[in-house]
Design an enzyme around this catalytic site. Structure first.
Site, mmCIF file in Angstrom:
data_model
loop_
_atom_site.group_PDB
_atom_site.id
_atom_site.type_symbol
_atom_site.label_atom_id
_atom_site.label_comp_id
_atom_site.label_asym_id
_atom_site.label_seq_id
_atom_site.Cartn_x
_atom_site.Cartn_y
_atom_site.Cartn_z
ATOM 1 N N SER A 9 0.837 -1.208 0.000
ATOM 2 C CA SER A 9 0.000 0.000 0.000
ATOM 3 C C SER A 9 0.869 1.253 0.000
ATOM 4 C CB SER A 9 -0.912 -0.006 1.228
ATOM 5 O OG SER A 9 -1.590 1.228 1.287
ATOM 6 N N HIS A 34 -1.141 -1.014 -4.292
ATOM 7 C CA HIS A 34 -2.444 -0.627 -3.722
ATOM 8 C C HIS A 34 -2.457 0.882 -3.520
ATOM 9 C CE1 HIS A 34 -6.112 -1.578 -1.397
ATOM 10 N NE2 HIS A 34 -5.708 -0.669 -0.510
ATOM 11 N N ASP A 36 -4.645 4.012 -2.154
ATOM 12 C CA ASP A 36 -5.766 4.348 -1.266
ATOM 13 C C ASP A 36 -6.242 5.776 -1.484
ATOM 14 O OD1 ASP A 36 -6.165 2.038 0.531
ATOM 15 O OD2 ASP A 36 -4.090 2.425 1.130
ATOM 16 N N MET A 38 -8.834 8.631 -0.287
ATOM 17 C CA MET A 38 -9.726 8.993 0.834
ATOM 18 C C MET A 38 -10.214 10.422 0.652
ATOM 19 S SD MET A 38 -7.411 7.625 3.975
ATOM 20 C CE MET A 38 -6.653 5.991 3.950
ATOM 21 N N HIS A 67 -8.244 1.620 -4.323
ATOM 22 C CA HIS A 67 -9.221 1.439 -3.244
ATOM 23 C C HIS A 67 -9.878 2.791 -2.971
ATOM 24 C CE1 HIS A 67 -9.748 0.311 1.343
ATOM 25 N NE2 HIS A 67 -10.893 0.491 0.720
ATOM 26 N N MET A 69 -12.046 4.999 -0.999
ATOM 27 C CA MET A 69 -12.751 5.234 0.269
ATOM 28 C C MET A 69 -13.415 6.598 0.151
ATOM 29 S SD MET A 69 -9.801 3.714 2.726
ATOM 30 C CE MET A 69 -8.600 3.756 1.399
ATOM 31 N N MET A 138 -12.027 -5.499 4.705
ATOM 32 C CA MET A 138 -11.281 -4.580 5.564
ATOM 33 C C MET A 138 -11.077 -5.223 6.933
ATOM 34 S SD MET A 138 -10.574 -2.126 3.606
ATOM 35 C CE MET A 138 -9.623 -1.282 4.881
ATOM 36 N N GLY A 143 -9.225 4.294 6.784
ATOM 37 C CA GLY A 143 -8.915 5.703 7.010
ATOM 38 C C GLY A 143 -7.464 5.954 7.358
ATOM 39 N N PHE A 144 -6.807 4.968 7.926
ATOM 40 C CA PHE A 144 -5.434 5.172 8.376
ATOM 41 C C PHE A 144 -4.615 3.893 8.215
ATOM 42 C CE2 PHE A 144 -8.354 7.822 10.716
ATOM 43 C CZ PHE A 144 -7.798 9.092 10.551
ATOM 44 N N GLY A 145 -3.342 4.079 7.943
ATOM 45 C CA GLY A 145 -2.431 2.949 7.939
ATOM 46 C C GLY A 145 -1.979 2.664 9.370
ATOM 47 N N GLY A 146 -1.318 1.534 9.540
ATOM 48 C CA GLY A 146 -0.675 1.231 10.811
ATOM 49 C C GLY A 146 -1.602 0.853 11.952
ATOM 50 N N ASP A 176 -7.195 -6.195 3.742
ATOM 51 C CA ASP A 176 -6.538 -4.895 3.854
ATOM 52 C C ASP A 176 -6.618 -4.359 5.272
ATOM 53 O OD1 ASP A 176 -5.463 -2.405 3.353
ATOM 54 O OD2 ASP A 176 -7.141 -1.686 2.134
ATOM 55 N N GLY A 177 -5.442 -4.165 5.890
ATOM 56 C CA GLY A 177 -5.382 -3.530 7.198
ATOM 57 C C GLY A 177 -4.709 -4.403 8.243
ATOM 58 N N GLY A 198 0.770 -2.309 4.091
ATOM 59 C CA GLY A 198 1.356 -0.967 4.096
ATOM 60 C C GLY A 198 2.550 -0.906 5.007
ATOM 61 N N SER A 199 2.294 -0.710 6.306
ATOM 62 C CA SER A 199 3.412 -0.532 7.244
ATOM 63 C C SER A 199 4.314 -1.741 7.334
ATOM 64 C CB SER A 199 2.917 -0.175 8.644
ATOM 65 O OG SER A 199 1.548 -0.123 8.723
HETATM 66 C C1 DX5 Z 1 -6.547 1.774 5.379
HETATM 67 C C2 DX5 Z 1 -6.082 1.518 3.968
HETATM 68 C C3 DX5 Z 1 -5.021 0.507 3.878
HETATM 69 C C4 DX5 Z 1 -3.744 0.893 4.594
HETATM 70 C C5 DX5 Z 1 -3.184 -0.369 5.168
HETATM 71 O O1 DX5 Z 1 -7.682 2.563 5.353
HETATM 72 O O2 DX5 Z 1 -7.155 1.076 3.154
HETATM 73 O O3 DX5 Z 1 -4.758 0.113 2.545
HETATM 74 O O4 DX5 Z 1 -2.807 1.498 3.763
HETATM 75 O O5 DX5 Z 1 -2.116 -0.042 5.952
HETATM 76 P P1 DX5 Z 1 -1.479 -1.071 6.982
HETATM 77 O O6 DX5 Z 1 -1.010 -2.259 6.198
HETATM 78 O O7 DX5 Z 1 -0.368 -0.281 7.604
HETATM 79 O O8 DX5 Z 1 -2.563 -1.439 7.968
HETATM 80 ZN ZN ZN Z 2 -6.655 0.150 1.193
#
Ligand code: DX5
Ligand code: ZN
Length: 223
Positions: A9, A34, A36, A38, A67, A69, A138, A143-146, A176-177, A198-199
């Site tokens: 991501s 990927h 994202d 938002m 993706h 959102m 999901m 909304g947020f990574g990590g 995802d997530g 992502g992270s």
């Molecule tokens: C969250 C995103 C994800 C995000 C995942 O809303 O849709 O794609 O980047 O990040 P990680 O892998 O860090 O949870």
């Molecule tokens: Zn995503």
């Protein structure tokens, strides 16, 4: 048996060094990037849109897994298809006419994806299964990574896998997530075939190796 598809991501990348990050993804075993999007309405955060997509497309050789959102995603499907998306995921919760939206994504030549928030049951998909190429489960609130992986995702994936088999659907199951090496094999065993990370990729000491390990995490069991 196929190895899982891996979609790092971009949200977790270093945006000040976007070209370098994309070149790393190009050299990796990743199957998709990927992306994202938002809008600050559907989710409480704003990420990036068309100018970044344009820049990404110039440097990224991997297919783009977009993706959305966003509220009323129909407004932008044509633009994302023109922008180079291979897969477009819309949120179940954001679509009043999901059947129409998914059909439109396919008409545009893209794979049609539906994303489900953690609280959204899979049963709402039963009457649109034929329009779906991939279900994006999901495993965090978007909304947020990590964020931390929500464990209830595992039984949900198992139930979705059964639903797809019962309906002879070949739709992929993407998660995802909070996905990383600690839960990848459990997700694949449950029936997932595509992992967004992502992270756990961009935050790793060696992102190339992190992708390689995810790619080689345990195979899904034959059902
Ligand atoms: C969250 C995103 C994800 C995000 C995942 O809303 O849709 O794609 O980047 O990040 P990680 O892998 O860090 O949870
Ligand atoms: Zn995503």
């Amino acid at each position: 048996m196929n190895r899982p598809l891996i979609a790092p991501s971009l949200l977790a990348a270093d945006f000040a060094n976007l070209q370098r990050e994309l070149e790393l993804i190009n050299r990796s075993e990743a199957d998709y990037l990927h992306f994202d999007v938002m809008d600050g309405e559907f989710v409480p955060n704003i990420s990036f849109g068309f100018p970044i997509l344009e820049a990404v497309r110039r440097h990224c050789q991997k297919p783009l897994d977009v993706h959305l959102m966003i509220e009323q995603p129909d407004r932008y499907l044509d633009d994302f298809a023109k922008g180079g998306a291979e897969v477009i995921h819309v949120h179940y919760e954001a679509c009043t006419h999901l059947h129409r939206t998914l059909s439109r994504i396919r008409e545009l030549g893209c794979q049609a994806g539906v994303a489900l928030n953690p609280h959204t049951p899979i049963t709402g998909l039963e009457d649109v299964l034929e329009q779906i190429d991939v279900v994006l489960i999901m495993s965090v609130n978007p909304g947020f990574g990590g964020q931390s992986f929500i464990p209830r995702t595992l039984p949900k994936i198992k139930r979705l896998k059964q639903l797809l088999i019962a309906n002879r659907s070949s739709a992929r199951i993407e998660v995802d997530g909070g996905v990383g090496l600690n839960n990848a094999s459990a997700l694949l065993d449950a029936g997932a075939d595509t992992l967004v990370a992502g992270s756990s990729v961009f935050g790793a000491h060696d992102p190339l190796e992190a992708i390689r390990q995810l790619k080689n995490s345990r195979q899904p069991m034959e059902v």
